[in-house]
Every structure is written in structure tokens, then in C-alpha cells.
Design a protein around this motif. Sequence first.
Motif, PDB file in Angstrom:
ATOM      1  N   LEU A  11     -19.051   9.550 -22.350  1.00 37.38           N
ATOM      2  CA  LEU A  11     -18.316  10.723 -21.867  1.00 37.38           C
ATOM      3  C   LEU A  11     -17.707  11.508 -23.023  1.00 37.38           C
ATOM      4  O   LEU A  11     -17.798  12.747 -23.067  1.00 37.38           O
ATOM      5  N   THR A  14     -20.363  13.281 -24.898  1.00 37.58           N
ATOM      6  CA  THR A  14     -20.820  14.448 -24.134  1.00 37.58           C
ATOM      7  C   THR A  14     -19.865  15.628 -24.314  1.00 37.58           C
ATOM      8  O   THR A  14     -20.302  16.784 -24.424  1.00 37.58           O
ATOM      9  N   CYS A 122     -26.402  16.832 -21.253  1.00 36.76           N
ATOM     10  CA  CYS A 122     -25.039  16.448 -20.869  1.00 36.76           C
ATOM     11  C   CYS A 122     -24.941  16.148 -19.376  1.00 36.76           C
ATOM     12  O   CYS A 122     -24.272  15.190 -18.960  1.00 36.76           O
ATOM     13  N   TYR A 123     -25.594  16.967 -18.535  1.00 32.93           N
ATOM     14  CA  TYR A 123     -25.564  16.730 -17.096  1.00 32.93           C
ATOM     15  C   TYR A 123     -26.177  15.370 -16.760  1.00 32.93           C
ATOM     16  O   TYR A 123     -25.633  14.609 -15.947  1.00 32.93           O
ATOM     17  N   CYS A 126     -23.869  12.434 -17.682  1.00 30.65           N
ATOM     18  CA  CYS A 126     -22.760  12.264 -16.739  1.00 30.65           C
ATOM     19  C   CYS A 126     -23.238  11.666 -15.422  1.00 30.65           C
ATOM     20  O   CYS A 126     -22.594  10.772 -14.858  1.00 30.65           O
ATOM     21  N   ARG A 134     -19.059  11.412 -10.736  1.00 28.20           N
ATOM     22  CA  ARG A 134     -19.888  12.383 -11.448  1.00 28.20           C
ATOM     23  C   ARG A 134     -19.293  13.794 -11.415  1.00 28.20           C
ATOM     24  O   ARG A 134     -19.385  14.522 -12.404  1.00 28.20           O
ATOM     25  N   ALA A 137     -16.593  13.941 -14.022  1.00 29.04           N
ATOM     26  CA  ALA A 137     -17.180  13.883 -15.363  1.00 29.04           C
ATOM     27  C   ALA A 137     -17.826  15.214 -15.730  1.00 29.04           C
ATOM     28  O   ALA A 137     -17.663  15.712 -16.853  1.00 29.04           O
ATOM     29  N   LEU A 138     -18.549  15.804 -14.791  1.00 28.98           N
ATOM     30  CA  LEU A 138     -19.187  17.095 -15.051  1.00 28.98           C
ATOM     31  C   LEU A 138     -18.153  18.186 -15.286  1.00 28.98           C
ATOM     32  O   LEU A 138     -18.287  18.993 -16.216  1.00 28.98           O
ATOM     33  N   THR A 141     -16.491  17.705 -18.835  1.00 26.57           N
ATOM     34  CA  THR A 141     -17.353  17.968 -19.990  1.00 26.57           C
ATOM     35  C   THR A 141     -17.789  19.430 -20.063  1.00 26.57           C
ATOM     36  O   THR A 141     -17.827  20.017 -21.146  1.00 26.57           O
TER      37      THR A 141
END
Length: 568
Positions: A11, A14, A122-123, A126, A134, A137-138, A141
Motif C-alpha cells: 500500500l 502504491t 496501482c489499481y 490494491c 479495496r 485502499a483505492l 492511493t
Amino acid sequence: MVGQSRKWMILVATTWIQAFTGTNFDFSSYSSDLKSVLGISQVQLNYLSVASDMGKAFGWCSGVSLLYFPLWVVMFMAAFMGLFGYGLQWLVIQKLISLPYVLVFPLCLLAGCSICWFNTVCYVLCIRNFPTNRALALSLTISFNGVSAALYTLIANAINPNDDNLYLFLNALVPLFTSAVALVPVLRQPPPHSLSLPTDAVRRDSLIFLLLNLLAVGTGLYLLLLNSASSHASTARILLGGAILLLVLPLSMPGIVYARDWARRTIHSSFHLQGSTFNLVDVDDLELHKELIGSHEATSANNGILSGGIIPYCVSSREKVGCCENVWEKDRLMVLGEEHPARMLVRRWDFWLYYVAYFCGGTIGLVYSNNLGQISQSLGYSSQTNAMVTLYSSCSFFGRLLSAAPDFLRDKVYFARTGWLAVALVPTPIAFFLLAASGTEAVLRAGTGLIGLSSGFVFSAAVSVTSELFGPNSAGVNHNILITNIPIGSLLYGLLAALVYDANAGSSNQEAFMGEASVCMGRNCYFQTFVWWGCISLLGLLASTLLFLRTRLAYDHFERNRNRTQSS
């Protein structure tokens, strides 16, 4: 435990990738010099900006590449695209090589592709490593993509504050260096079976995400408030060191939370430490989600129950009014999370309302940032261009962070995400009409900040909105269809601005020259553009409001069914 620690390393890696690969934000910092060296008009410069945005139309290529290559290979492919695309532009602007305009265009296109490929990497990271969290996290980031311009400004000022051409050089090398730093975490991804979370781990992860979001806010404030003091190289180096420290600091957050849990278990009888009551991912929701997925999968394979966490509920059957269906009810979205293949998607009225809202809202903000260099120059604030770019970038960062508000406030103030999208578009027309009414530096800063905040929210929230309205498993394809509006808007809005600019550059007492290129000076250079952009953004606000009204019942029924199921 090893798998859990590795996912947090991923993470953080990212966020580093996102923070140093948003290279499209600093186009305004060197666009005037590029225009001068190539000796081109504002219309031709706009086409170069369009070429960079057209890279998003080829985002599907990165997804196809992941079917045949490992993730780390795709990451370095993106890095070398940027090295080649930006590196050759830097050689051109330094006059070390000479390339015709027709060859600079594909270089901008290649550079734009690199950004989209990094985003895909990156997607995927995550989604793979945070199956339960998720969305959080998305959101976290993606937000860091908004600080790229501020970070690049610090790096450029730390090397040479007087050389704007450094931005192209940094755009070519920094993403490659960042990819090398992130390589080890990417290669050491935990196995999927180690990512399953018990109840206490879900609460712990929620606390970690809360701390990381608070740290992200502090990082954004640091870059926004102190970036203006980086005009001297020595000061910029100190501030850059502080920024790097803030980007590394998230590595310690999971360890702090794990240590807190260990202390609570070890000395609980002595101190009776109480756990945090804050939880971004409700454990009951998680268990409910698992049960519903199992039951729906057992009964039908076509119910659209997908791992993205959106459970479709039928709201109501469409009613007929006499012999004809009510126009307002026609093709109204009745289910949240139902999968929409591309052919079905483009026949939906709700999708086209969503498309227009994005096209006339978020995209127009991106085009504004591409023209920020010429806007500042025409108003006589050339020396403030980098500061304006940093302001836009930082406000875009905060807008992206604010897109998580529906998840934070869900249990206290429930509001459909499409409603939040409509609210987020309100500042854009206000900003453009302010810019049309006054050309002062204060208004320029206020307008730039409002537009950055609004467009940042739209860019980040759009991924979740697409997933909720048209199905999470189809979101990859459907979102790429949605963002085709970005190159179209970049072409049309940018062309409008360029035509107005060039027309005023030829008027008396408003023309200057930089190399072989004419430069327009004065408020008239962008006055008509701001008025047009303001009216267009009002259309986007209207479309988003209609989308909210058409989808509100679906969101309300979904929330009622969720609460009813939990209480039963």
C-alpha cells in the motif's frame, strides 16, 4: 502476520507510485517554453495537451498486457514509456535535438499512456491485496496522485529554481526511479490465503486506514502551505526532505497499531485498554456481505453479486402510466450493482447523464489545469505559474481525499454517492464566473483552488460511482468508456480556449512575442473562455442533479434493505 505486513508495504509503495507519476499535472509549468521553442500557436499547443490526455483512451492496453506479463514488467513498461516520451521532449526544449511538431505529438501521446499504465498497476495492487478494504485502499492511493505537481515543484526548486525545463527531465527519470524503489514490495506480494481477515483484524485495519488518512491530510497541508517558501534552493531541499519523511512515515503506522494490540493483550488486566469504536468497514456488513454472496450464488449466477462489496437489490418494477411509460421513469436504474456489459451500458439514460456530468464537470477542470500556464502569463502572473500549479494539485489531492466522505459518514448521515457528486460540482461554475469577473491574483488563486477541489473529488469518486451503478466486475471496462470524455473534452474545451486566445493575441496592445510564438496579454485573453466554461459546468451540475434524482430511490432502498437485514 508476514502476509499482513507485506500488504501494508505494498500500500505504501502504491502511494509512492501515485505520488510521483501524476506527471500530467505539471504541463503548465513548461508549456510556455515548449510553445516558444517549437514556434507554435496556442491551438497547436492545445493539440499537444490533447495528445497527452488521449493516452487515457488507450488504458485498456495495460489491462491486456497484464494477461501476458507479470505486474512488475507492466510497471517498468510504463516507466520506460515516460522515459522515452518525456526524455525526448526535454532534449527538444533544451535544443539538443530538433524534431518537427508532427513527431512531438506522438511523444506526448506516449507520455500520457505511461500515466494510465501506472494507474492500472496501482489499481490491481490494491484490489489483489485488500479484498475487504479495496475501496479505502483505492481512495487513499488515488489521492496521492494529486500531490505530484507539488512534489515535482519542490524537486525542481531544490535543483534550480530558475529552470522550468527541469520538469520534463524529472518527468522522465523520477517515475523510473520510483518503480525501482517499489519493485521489492511488488515482487513480494503475500499469497491470497494470508489476506483473509478475522473480525478483530478488520477493526485493526480500519484504525490503520484512519491513521493513514489523517497522515495524508497532514502531508497535503505541508505541501500546500510550505511550498510557496521553496523559491530558494536551500529552503527547497529542506522542505523536500520533510516531504520525503512524510511519505516514508506511513510504513510505521501498521507497526504502531500492531504494537498497541499486543500491549492490550499482554497487559489488559492491568490497564484495561479499550478498543477504538471507529470502524470504516462494519464487521456486520462484512459478514452480511459474505452470506448474501453465498445465497445469491447458490440461487442464480446472473444476480450480479460481485466481490466489490455491492449487493444489488431490486427497488421496484417499472410502472406504466396509461399506455405510455412516464418519461422520467423511462429506463430508470432500478438495481444497484447489476452488471452492465458495454452494449447495455450505452443504452442507459443514466449512463449518459453520468457521462455529461463528468464531461462538463471533472474534465473541464483538467483542461483548466492544462491552460494554467497561459492563464497566469496572460494576467501578468508568470512568476506565480508554479505556485498556481501546486495549488491546483494540492486542492485536487484534498478533493480526492474528500471523496471518501460517504464511507466515513455512512452510519451517521447517509446520502447517495451520486448526490455527493452533484454537490462536488457546485464550486466549478462559481470559480469560472469569479475568474471572468476579476483578474486579480487573489481571485485566480481562489478559482484555481475551487476547481482543483471539485475536479479531484470527481476523479476519485467516479470509480466508486461507476462500480455502484453499473456493476463492480464490469467497472474496468465501463470506467474506460466513461473517461473517453477526457480526450474529447480536452480537444473541444482546449480548442475553444486556444481560438479565443489567438484571436485576442492579434488585437492591438495585447500582443507580445516569445521566440516565434505570439503571446496574448490581458484579461480578454480568457474572459470569453471563462464565461463559456462556466455555462458548460452549469450543464454538468444539472446533469449530475438529474442523475441523483433518478438514482436516489435505488440508493435509499438499498440502504433500507441493508439495515433491515442487519436488524433481523
